[in-house]
Scaffold this motif. Structure first.
Motif, PDB file in Angstrom:
ATOM      1  N   ASN A 109      -6.325  16.818 -27.257  1.00 36.94           N
ATOM      2  CA  ASN A 109      -5.828  17.974 -26.508  1.00 36.94           C
ATOM      3  C   ASN A 109      -5.628  19.182 -27.416  1.00 36.94           C
ATOM      4  O   ASN A 109      -5.916  20.316 -27.021  1.00 36.94           O
ATOM      5  N   TYR A 110      -5.129  18.956 -28.616  1.00 35.59           N
ATOM      6  CA  TYR A 110      -4.981  20.060 -29.562  1.00 35.59           C
ATOM      7  C   TYR A 110      -6.348  20.654 -29.917  1.00 35.59           C
ATOM      8  O   TYR A 110      -6.512  21.876 -29.976  1.00 35.59           O
ATOM      9  N   ALA A 111      -7.319  19.777 -30.157  1.00 30.94           N
ATOM     10  CA  ALA A 111      -8.661  20.255 -30.496  1.00 30.94           C
ATOM     11  C   ALA A 111      -9.276  21.016 -29.325  1.00 30.94           C
ATOM     12  O   ALA A 111      -9.891  22.082 -29.506  1.00 30.94           O
ATOM     13  N   LYS A 112      -9.103  20.492 -28.129  1.00 26.91           N
ATOM     14  CA  LYS A 112      -9.622  21.156 -26.930  1.00 26.91           C
ATOM     15  C   LYS A 112      -8.988  22.530 -26.757  1.00 26.91           C
ATOM     16  O   LYS A 112      -9.689  23.521 -26.468  1.00 26.91           O
ATOM     17  N   THR A 113      -7.674  22.607 -26.923  1.00 24.31           N
ATOM     18  CA  THR A 113      -6.973  23.887 -26.766  1.00 24.31           C
ATOM     19  C   THR A 113      -7.462  24.905 -27.782  1.00 24.31           C
ATOM     20  O   THR A 113      -7.685  26.081 -27.446  1.00 24.31           O
ATOM     21  N   ALA A 114      -7.648  24.462 -29.025  1.00 24.99           N
ATOM     22  CA  ALA A 114      -8.102  25.380 -30.072  1.00 24.99           C
ATOM     23  C   ALA A 114      -9.519  25.870 -29.802  1.00 24.99           C
ATOM     24  O   ALA A 114      -9.820  27.066 -29.973  1.00 24.99           O
ATOM     25  N   LEU A 115     -10.413  24.970 -29.373  1.00 21.73           N
ATOM     26  CA  LEU A 115     -11.792  25.370 -29.077  1.00 21.73           C
ATOM     27  C   LEU A 115     -11.852  26.288 -27.859  1.00 21.73           C
ATOM     28  O   LEU A 115     -12.634  27.250 -27.831  1.00 21.73           O
ATOM     29  N   SER A 116     -11.029  25.997 -26.867  1.00 18.34           N
ATOM     30  CA  SER A 116     -10.979  26.867 -25.682  1.00 18.34           C
ATOM     31  C   SER A 116     -10.497  28.264 -26.052  1.00 18.34           C
ATOM     32  O   SER A 116     -11.007  29.273 -25.540  1.00 18.34           O
ATOM     33  N   ALA A 117      -9.514  28.333 -26.955  1.00 22.93           N
ATOM     34  CA  ALA A 117      -9.014  29.635 -27.409  1.00 22.93           C
ATOM     35  C   ALA A 117     -10.095  30.393 -28.165  1.00 22.93           C
ATOM     36  O   ALA A 117     -10.227  31.617 -28.029  1.00 22.93           O
ATOM     37  N   LEU A 118     -10.879  29.657 -28.955  1.00 20.79           N
ATOM     38  CA  LEU A 118     -11.983  30.284 -29.695  1.00 20.79           C
ATOM     39  C   LEU A 118     -13.003  30.883 -28.735  1.00 20.79           C
ATOM     40  O   LEU A 118     -13.447  32.038 -28.905  1.00 20.79           O
ATOM     41  N   ILE A 119     -13.366  30.137 -27.707  1.00 18.86           N
ATOM     42  CA  ILE A 119     -14.354  30.615 -26.735  1.00 18.86           C
ATOM     43  C   ILE A 119     -13.798  31.795 -25.940  1.00 18.86           C
ATOM     44  O   ILE A 119     -14.511  32.782 -25.671  1.00 18.86           O
ATOM     45  N   THR A 120     -12.517  31.719 -25.580  1.00 15.24           N
ATOM     46  CA  THR A 120     -11.885  32.828 -24.855  1.00 15.24           C
ATOM     47  C   THR A 120     -11.873  34.095 -25.696  1.00 15.24           C
ATOM     48  O   THR A 120     -12.136  35.206 -25.194  1.00 15.24           O
ATOM     49  N   GLN A 121     -11.585  33.960 -26.981  1.00 18.78           N
ATOM     50  CA  GLN A 121     -11.581  35.109 -27.878  1.00 18.78           C
ATOM     51  C   GLN A 121     -12.969  35.752 -27.955  1.00 18.78           C
ATOM     52  O   GLN A 121     -13.110  36.985 -27.876  1.00 18.78           O
ATOM     53  N   LEU A 122     -13.996  34.905 -28.098  1.00 17.38           N
ATOM     54  CA  LEU A 122     -15.369  35.430 -28.126  1.00 17.38           C
ATOM     55  C   LEU A 122     -15.717  36.113 -26.810  1.00 17.38           C
ATOM     56  O   LEU A 122     -16.308  37.206 -26.800  1.00 17.38           O
ATOM     57  N   SER A 123     -15.353  35.489 -25.716  1.00 18.96           N
ATOM     58  CA  SER A 123     -15.662  36.047 -24.396  1.00 18.96           C
ATOM     59  C   SER A 123     -14.992  37.404 -24.202  1.00 18.96           C
ATOM     60  O   SER A 123     -15.611  38.343 -23.671  1.00 18.96           O
ATOM     61  N   ASN A 124     -13.751  37.531 -24.650  1.00 17.16           N
ATOM     62  CA  ASN A 124     -13.036  38.807 -24.519  1.00 17.16           C
ATOM     63  C   ASN A 124     -13.698  39.906 -25.338  1.00 17.16           C
ATOM     64  O   ASN A 124     -13.764  41.074 -24.909  1.00 17.16           O
ATOM     65  N   GLN A 125     -14.183  39.542 -26.528  1.00 19.29           N
ATOM     66  CA  GLN A 125     -14.859  40.527 -27.369  1.00 19.29           C
ATOM     67  C   GLN A 125     -16.133  41.033 -26.698  1.00 19.29           C
ATOM     68  O   GLN A 125     -16.394  42.248 -26.649  1.00 19.29           O
ATOM     69  N   TYR A 126     -16.931  40.114 -26.145  1.00 15.38           N
ATOM     70  CA  TYR A 126     -18.156  40.529 -25.459  1.00 15.38           C
ATOM     71  C   TYR A 126     -17.836  41.268 -24.173  1.00 15.38           C
ATOM     72  O   TYR A 126     -18.559  42.207 -23.779  1.00 15.38           O
ATOM     73  N   SER A 127     -16.777  40.858 -23.504  1.00 13.65           N
ATOM     74  CA  SER A 127     -16.383  41.547 -22.268  1.00 13.65           C
ATOM     75  C   SER A 127     -16.069  43.011 -22.551  1.00 13.65           C
ATOM     76  O   SER A 127     -16.476  43.908 -21.786  1.00 13.65           O
ATOM     77  N   ALA A 128     -15.348  43.255 -23.654  1.00 20.20           N
ATOM     78  CA  ALA A 128     -15.013  44.639 -24.017  1.00 20.20           C
ATOM     79  C   ALA A 128     -16.275  45.438 -24.339  1.00 20.20           C
ATOM     80  O   ALA A 128     -16.410  46.613 -23.932  1.00 20.20           O
ATOM     81  N   ASN A 129     -17.213  44.803 -25.056  1.00 19.46           N
ATOM     82  CA  ASN A 129     -18.459  45.495 -25.399  1.00 19.46           C
ATOM     83  C   ASN A 129     -19.306  45.782 -24.160  1.00 19.46           C
ATOM     84  O   ASN A 129     -19.873  46.877 -24.015  1.00 19.46           O
ATOM     85  N   PHE A 130     -19.388  44.801 -23.268  1.00 16.79           N
ATOM     86  CA  PHE A 130     -20.169  44.997 -22.048  1.00 16.79           C
ATOM     87  C   PHE A 130     -19.537  46.061 -21.160  1.00 16.79           C
ATOM     88  O   PHE A 130     -20.237  46.832 -20.490  1.00 16.79           O
ATOM     89  N   ALA A 131     -18.211  46.116 -21.147  1.00 18.38           N
ATOM     90  CA  ALA A 131     -17.518  47.113 -20.330  1.00 18.38           C
ATOM     91  C   ALA A 131     -17.866  48.523 -20.801  1.00 18.38           C
ATOM     92  O   ALA A 131     -18.010  49.443 -19.982  1.00 18.38           O
ATOM     93  N   LYS A 132     -17.991  48.702 -22.119  1.00 15.23           N
ATOM     94  CA  LYS A 132     -18.371  50.012 -22.652  1.00 15.23           C
ATOM     95  C   LYS A 132     -19.798  50.371 -22.225  1.00 15.23           C
ATOM     96  O   LYS A 132     -20.102  51.521 -21.898  1.00 15.23           O
ATOM     97  N   GLN A 133     -20.683  49.357 -22.230  1.00 15.39           N
ATOM     98  CA  GLN A 133     -22.065  49.605 -21.844  1.00 15.39           C
ATOM     99  C   GLN A 133     -22.178  49.966 -20.364  1.00 15.39           C
ATOM    100  O   GLN A 133     -23.048  50.749 -19.972  1.00 15.39           O
ATOM    101  N   MET A 134     -21.303  49.408 -19.543  1.00 11.98           N
ATOM    102  CA  MET A 134     -21.357  49.622 -18.101  1.00 11.98           C
ATOM    103  C   MET A 134     -20.489  50.797 -17.650  1.00 11.98           C
ATOM    104  O   MET A 134     -20.336  51.017 -16.442  1.00 11.98           O
ATOM    105  N   ASP A 135     -19.950  51.521 -18.588  1.00 10.85           N
ATOM    106  CA  ASP A 135     -19.035  52.612 -18.256  1.00 10.85           C
ATOM    107  C   ASP A 135     -19.700  53.616 -17.306  1.00 10.85           C
ATOM    108  O   ASP A 135     -20.761  54.170 -17.611  1.00 10.85           O
ATOM    109  N   GLY A 136     -19.079  53.793 -16.143  1.00 12.78           N
ATOM    110  CA  GLY A 136     -19.577  54.763 -15.167  1.00 12.78           C
ATOM    111  C   GLY A 136     -20.586  54.192 -14.197  1.00 12.78           C
ATOM    112  O   GLY A 136     -20.977  54.865 -13.243  1.00 12.78           O
ATOM    113  N   GLN A 137     -21.066  52.972 -14.430  1.00  9.44           N
ATOM    114  CA  GLN A 137     -22.062  52.366 -13.548  1.00  9.44           C
ATOM    115  C   GLN A 137     -21.378  51.596 -12.410  1.00  9.44           C
ATOM    116  O   GLN A 137     -20.267  51.109 -12.552  1.00  9.44           O
ATOM    117  N   LYS A 138     -22.086  51.511 -11.304  1.00 12.84           N
ATOM    118  CA  LYS A 138     -21.579  50.753 -10.165  1.00 12.84           C
ATOM    119  C   LYS A 138     -21.738  49.264 -10.445  1.00 12.84           C
ATOM    120  O   LYS A 138     -22.801  48.818 -10.885  1.00 12.84           O
TER     121      LYS A 138
END
Length: 383
Positions: free
Chosen positions: A131-160
């Motif tokens: 469970n500790y390993a799962k939680t740590a890996l999930s946090a790692l993936i969430t961190q990566l996802s948030n970073q890409y989400s922020a980058n994609f949001a900048k790319q989509m700025d102003g688009q529908k």
């Protein structure tokens, strides 16, 4: 008062301090557990800039901090080997970068489909560690996802943005989990093997000590030859077989009544009986050589061992890992039962079985050799 002048009376508070200290020593093992270097596998089946980003995040996590060691220790393996490595209890979990991950993330917004990283969990190894390993890996993936989400949001700025694309924009990377060697329902959250192993030790300890007292009384009343003493020892060993069978199948019966989901009543009862008999031989050997102080020794071993049985090795202080855990016989019975419960093992459980058998053989040899121990001759005054 007269009692305060008696030296033996002062042994009472000293004994209380000692016993409480022994009971409380497990606070050091479980009071503030810190996860250090949990072994986790990583399998890389793709390449590209986005794969490198994952590896960079893994490398950063592997460094830990200036004050603490990293939570996870990653080792690169082939995905096809993970099942066998999990079965051998080498890793608590695995992070798998699947083939096509780089392109999937590159085109996530265009395809309205997030990229996926796989997380494999070796639950049967140890529920807490997994469970500790799962939680740590999930946090790692969430961190990566948030970073890409922020980058994609900048790319989509102003688009529908439609609903499907918005979902990918929020979570461009998702985790796909798969559990290996699952902890079955109604097994005390994975603690059933340990809970059922402890009675094997307790039964061996109590039964062995009672028989020691019985044989000691016989030896006090009669002067036996070595041949007669050897027969008496043989009788004690046969009683040990009976005690072990009662121990094992009483545990299995009570487990059934308690609703424990056992893979096989006869298999569990037989393995606990086997462990109890080997522990009985050890107890008999030590009591034959050192007498009544052996009961104190074995009680101390049990008390110290309770703190290490359910915790992953990586969460224990170094003192427990180096000086307590290797010498706790109950641990091997618990590991054997864990193989039976969650890894599909039969009666022979590999390393744990071999260790328990070794304990039994060594105990039997030492017990038989006790026949050559010099006897204390009681001197009777001349009448």
């Amino acid at each position: 008062m007269r009692l305060f002048k008696e030296k033996t009376a002062w042994l009472a508070p000293l004994a209380v301090i000692l016993i409480i200290s022994l009971f409380s020593v497990n606070l050091f093992a479980q009071g503030d557990p810190k996860v250090r270097n949990l072994p986790v596998a990583i399998s890389v089946n793709d390449e590209g800039a986005h794969v490198d980003a994952v590896l960079s995040a893994v490398e950063q996590m592997s460094k830990g901090t200036a004050d603490e060691e990293p939570m996870l220790a990653f080792t690169k393996v082939k995905e096809t080997d993970i099942d066998d490595l999990f079965h051998d209890k080498k890793y608590y979990a695995a992070l798998v970068i699947p083939e096509g991950y780089n392109d999937a993330l590159q085109n996530a917004l265009a395809n309205n489909k997030p990229a996926a990283l796989k997380v494999y969990i070796n639950q049967g190894f140890n529920a807490t560690g997994a469970n500790y390993a799962k939680t740590a890996l999930s946090a790692l993936i969430t961190q990566l996802s948030n970073q890409y989400s922020a980058n994609f949001a900048k790319q989509m700025d102003g688009q529908k943005i439609d609903a499907d694309k918005a979902a990918v924009l929020v979570n461009p990377i998702v985790s796909k989990e798969k559990v290996f060697n699952p902890i079955t329902a109604s097994t005390a959250n994975g603690n059933a093997p340990t809970l059922m192993a402890v009675p094997a030790w307790v039964g061996a300890l109590i039964g062995g000590f009672i028989l020691f007292l019985t044989t000691s009384n016989i030896l006090k009343k009669e002067l036996l030859t070595r041949k007669q003493a050897l027969r008496l020892m043989g009788g004690q060993v046969l009683f040990g077989v009976l005690i072990a069978l009662f121990s094992g199948f009483t545990v299995a019966t009570l487990g059934t009544i308690a609703g424990i989901n056992m893979p096989s009543y006869f298999l569990v009862g037989s393995f606990v009986s086997f462990a109890a008999f080997c522990f009985f031989l050890l107890v008999s050997a030590v009591t034959a050589w050192i007498g009544k102080p052996a009961i104190t020794l074995f009680m101390v071993v049990m008390l110290l061992g309770m703190g290490v049985l359910m915790m992953p090795m990586e969460m224990l202080p170094d003192f427990f890992v180096n000086f307590i855990r290797p010498w706790v016989p109950i641990r091997f019975a618990a590991e054997g039962l864990r193989d039976i419960f969650y890894f599909g093992s039969g009666f022979y459980t590999g390393a744990s079985f071999n260790t328990i058998a070794g304990i039994g053989i060594a105990g039997l040899v030492l017990y038989v050799l006790a026949i050559f121990k010099p006897l204390r001759v009681q001197k009777h005054p001349n009448k």
